[in-house]
Design a protein around this motif. Structure first.
Motif, PDB file in Angstrom:
ATOM      1  N   ALA A  98      14.551 -28.979  95.045  1.00 61.29           N
ATOM      2  CA  ALA A  98      13.837 -27.765  95.769  1.00 61.29           C
ATOM      3  C   ALA A  98      14.637 -26.894  94.950  1.00 61.29           C
ATOM      4  O   ALA A  98      14.121 -25.894  94.690  1.00 61.29           O
ATOM      5  CB  ALA A  98      13.312 -27.710  97.586  1.00 61.29           C
ATOM      6  N   GLN A  99      15.621 -27.865  94.917  1.00 62.63           N
ATOM      7  CA  GLN A  99      16.718 -26.272  94.200  1.00 62.63           C
ATOM      8  C   GLN A  99      16.665 -26.266  93.011  1.00 62.63           C
ATOM      9  O   GLN A  99      16.814 -24.657  92.279  1.00 62.63           O
ATOM     10  CB  GLN A  99      18.668 -26.408  94.452  1.00 62.63           C
ATOM     11  CG  GLN A  99      18.861 -26.631  96.349  1.00 62.63           C
ATOM     12  CD  GLN A  99      19.869 -26.761  96.430  1.00 62.63           C
ATOM     13  OE1 GLN A  99      20.541 -28.220  96.189  1.00 62.63           O
ATOM     14  NE2 GLN A  99      20.850 -26.193  96.688  1.00 62.63           N
ATOM     15  N   VAL A 100      16.102 -27.540  92.501  1.00 59.52           N
ATOM     16  CA  VAL A 100      15.897 -27.633  90.698  1.00 59.52           C
ATOM     17  C   VAL A 100      14.870 -26.353  90.579  1.00 59.52           C
ATOM     18  O   VAL A 100      14.133 -25.772  89.777  1.00 59.52           O
ATOM     19  CB  VAL A 100      15.706 -28.792  90.234  1.00 59.52           C
ATOM     20  CG1 VAL A 100      14.551 -29.132  88.495  1.00 59.52           C
ATOM     21  CG2 VAL A 100      17.198 -29.692  90.318  1.00 59.52           C
ATOM     22  N   ALA A 101      13.476 -27.145  91.006  1.00 57.49           N
ATOM     23  CA  ALA A 101      12.406 -25.991  91.024  1.00 57.49           C
ATOM     24  C   ALA A 101      12.449 -24.356  91.725  1.00 57.49           C
ATOM     25  O   ALA A 101      11.980 -23.817  90.674  1.00 57.49           O
ATOM     26  CB  ALA A 101      11.268 -26.104  92.572  1.00 57.49           C
ATOM     27  N   ARG A 102      13.264 -24.324  92.467  1.00 56.53           N
ATOM     28  CA  ARG A 102      13.382 -22.912  92.085  1.00 56.53           C
ATOM     29  C   ARG A 102      14.641 -22.370  91.743  1.00 56.53           C
ATOM     30  O   ARG A 102      14.289 -20.642  91.108  1.00 56.53           O
ATOM     31  CB  ARG A 102      14.631 -22.354  94.076  1.00 56.53           C
ATOM     32  CG  ARG A 102      14.720 -21.337  94.218  1.00 56.53           C
ATOM     33  CD  ARG A 102      15.798 -20.920  95.621  1.00 56.53           C
ATOM     34  NE  ARG A 102      15.781 -19.279  95.524  1.00 56.53           N
ATOM     35  CZ  ARG A 102      16.446 -18.755  94.496  1.00 56.53           C
ATOM     36  NH1 ARG A 102      16.505 -18.352  93.324  1.00 56.53           N
ATOM     37  NH2 ARG A 102      16.239 -16.980  94.993  1.00 56.53           N
ATOM     38  N   THR A 103      14.972 -23.428  90.474  1.00 60.08           N
ATOM     39  CA  THR A 103      15.756 -22.284  89.314  1.00 60.08           C
ATOM     40  C   THR A 103      15.080 -22.212  87.820  1.00 60.08           C
ATOM     41  O   THR A 103      15.340 -21.082  87.350  1.00 60.08           O
ATOM     42  CB  THR A 103      16.867 -23.363  89.104  1.00 60.08           C
ATOM     43  OG1 THR A 103      17.667 -23.683  89.926  1.00 60.08           O
ATOM     44  CG2 THR A 103      17.423 -23.322  88.053  1.00 60.08           C
ATOM     45  N   ALA A 104      14.089 -23.475  88.038  1.00 60.15           N
ATOM     46  CA  ALA A 104      12.420 -23.215  86.786  1.00 60.15           C
ATOM     47  C   ALA A 104      11.843 -22.041  86.989  1.00 60.15           C
ATOM     48  O   ALA A 104      11.541 -21.499  86.712  1.00 60.15           O
ATOM     49  CB  ALA A 104      12.347 -24.038  86.967  1.00 60.15           C
ATOM     50  N   ILE A 105      11.488 -21.835  88.808  1.00 63.24           N
ATOM     51  CA  ILE A 105      10.554 -20.302  89.226  1.00 63.24           C
ATOM     52  C   ILE A 105      11.492 -19.224  88.465  1.00 63.24           C
ATOM     53  O   ILE A 105      11.492 -18.453  88.363  1.00 63.24           O
ATOM     54  CB  ILE A 105      10.003 -21.105  90.069  1.00 63.24           C
ATOM     55  CG1 ILE A 105       9.212 -21.444  90.925  1.00 63.24           C
ATOM     56  CG2 ILE A 105       9.985 -19.427  90.325  1.00 63.24           C
ATOM     57  CD1 ILE A 105       8.370 -21.949  92.283  1.00 63.24           C
ATOM     58  N   ALA A 106      12.404 -19.089  89.188  1.00 66.51           N
ATOM     59  CA  ALA A 106      13.159 -18.089  88.920  1.00 66.51           C
ATOM     60  C   ALA A 106      13.807 -17.935  87.443  1.00 66.51           C
ATOM     61  O   ALA A 106      13.528 -17.160  87.320  1.00 66.51           O
ATOM     62  CB  ALA A 106      14.795 -18.157  89.047  1.00 66.51           C
ATOM     63  N   HIS A 107      13.647 -18.674  86.527  1.00 65.65           N
ATOM     64  CA  HIS A 107      14.362 -18.691  85.319  1.00 65.65           C
ATOM     65  C   HIS A 107      12.695 -18.374  84.581  1.00 65.65           C
ATOM     66  O   HIS A 107      12.409 -17.279  83.779  1.00 65.65           O
ATOM     67  CB  HIS A 107      14.385 -19.964  84.608  1.00 65.65           C
ATOM     68  CG  HIS A 107      16.201 -19.998  84.729  1.00 65.65           C
ATOM     69  ND1 HIS A 107      16.558 -21.310  83.937  1.00 65.65           N
ATOM     70  CD2 HIS A 107      17.160 -19.469  84.336  1.00 65.65           C
ATOM     71  CE1 HIS A 107      17.749 -21.331  83.833  1.00 65.65           C
ATOM     72  NE2 HIS A 107      17.747 -19.994  84.651  1.00 65.65           N
ATOM     73  N   GLY A 108      11.705 -18.869  85.219  1.00 69.81           N
ATOM     74  CA  GLY A 108       9.744 -18.118  84.966  1.00 69.81           C
ATOM     75  C   GLY A 108       9.972 -16.243  85.002  1.00 69.81           C
ATOM     76  O   GLY A 108       8.825 -16.269  84.613  1.00 69.81           O
TER      77      GLY A 108
END
Length: 145
Positions: A98-108
């Motif tokens: 979930a932390q990896v997904a959150r980082t990817a979404i924040a970058h997007g």
């Protein structure tokens, strides 16, 4: 025989629908109750057992895992520790994902392009996923350049 609860009373005291209680009984999470004129009658202790099922469900245990938890009760009282240890490891993995997904979404979200499909980082991330990379690997590849 003491105080006995109907399924409706048990549902009311626990906030769990009667249909769920019947299902949990069918799965073996709750013991089969006594019957009076064909109607279920639960001992007052059933309230606590339903509470255990709700608590374990709410912290992420599956109904199958809850059944194993209930069945693991032993005189030494240690059977539940292995189940807890496995669930902690699973939750740690899910939190990391979930932390990896959150980082990817924040970058997007921070992408300056009006259309994210025009973003080379997004396209490269999609390509990395299609090449078999995990989300974490794809994100690292995109941002290491």
């Amino acid at each position: 025989m003491g105080e006995q609860l109907t399924i409706g009373e048990l549902a009311s005291r626990t906030g769990v629908a009667a249909s769920a209680l019947r299902y949990w009984e069918e799965l073996g999470l709750l013991p089969a109750p006594a019957r009076v004129s064909g109607q279920r009658r639960y001992p007052p202790s059933a309230v606590g057992l339903v509470g255990v099922v709700v608590l374990l469900r709410d912290v992420g245990f599956t109904l199958r895992e809850i059944k194993a938890f209930i069945a693991s009760r032993s005189p030494t009282g240690e059977g539940w520790r292995e189940l807890y240890q496995r669930k902690l490891a699973e939750l740690d993995q899910r939190i990391a994902q979930a932390q990896v997904a959150r980082t990817a979404i924040a970058h997007g979200f921070a992408c300056p392009h009006k259309d994210i499909f025009e973003c080379s980082n997004f396209a490269n991330g999609v390509a990395a996923i299609l090449a078999g990379c995990s989300l974490e690997e794809a994100h690292s590849q995109v941002h290491s350049h």
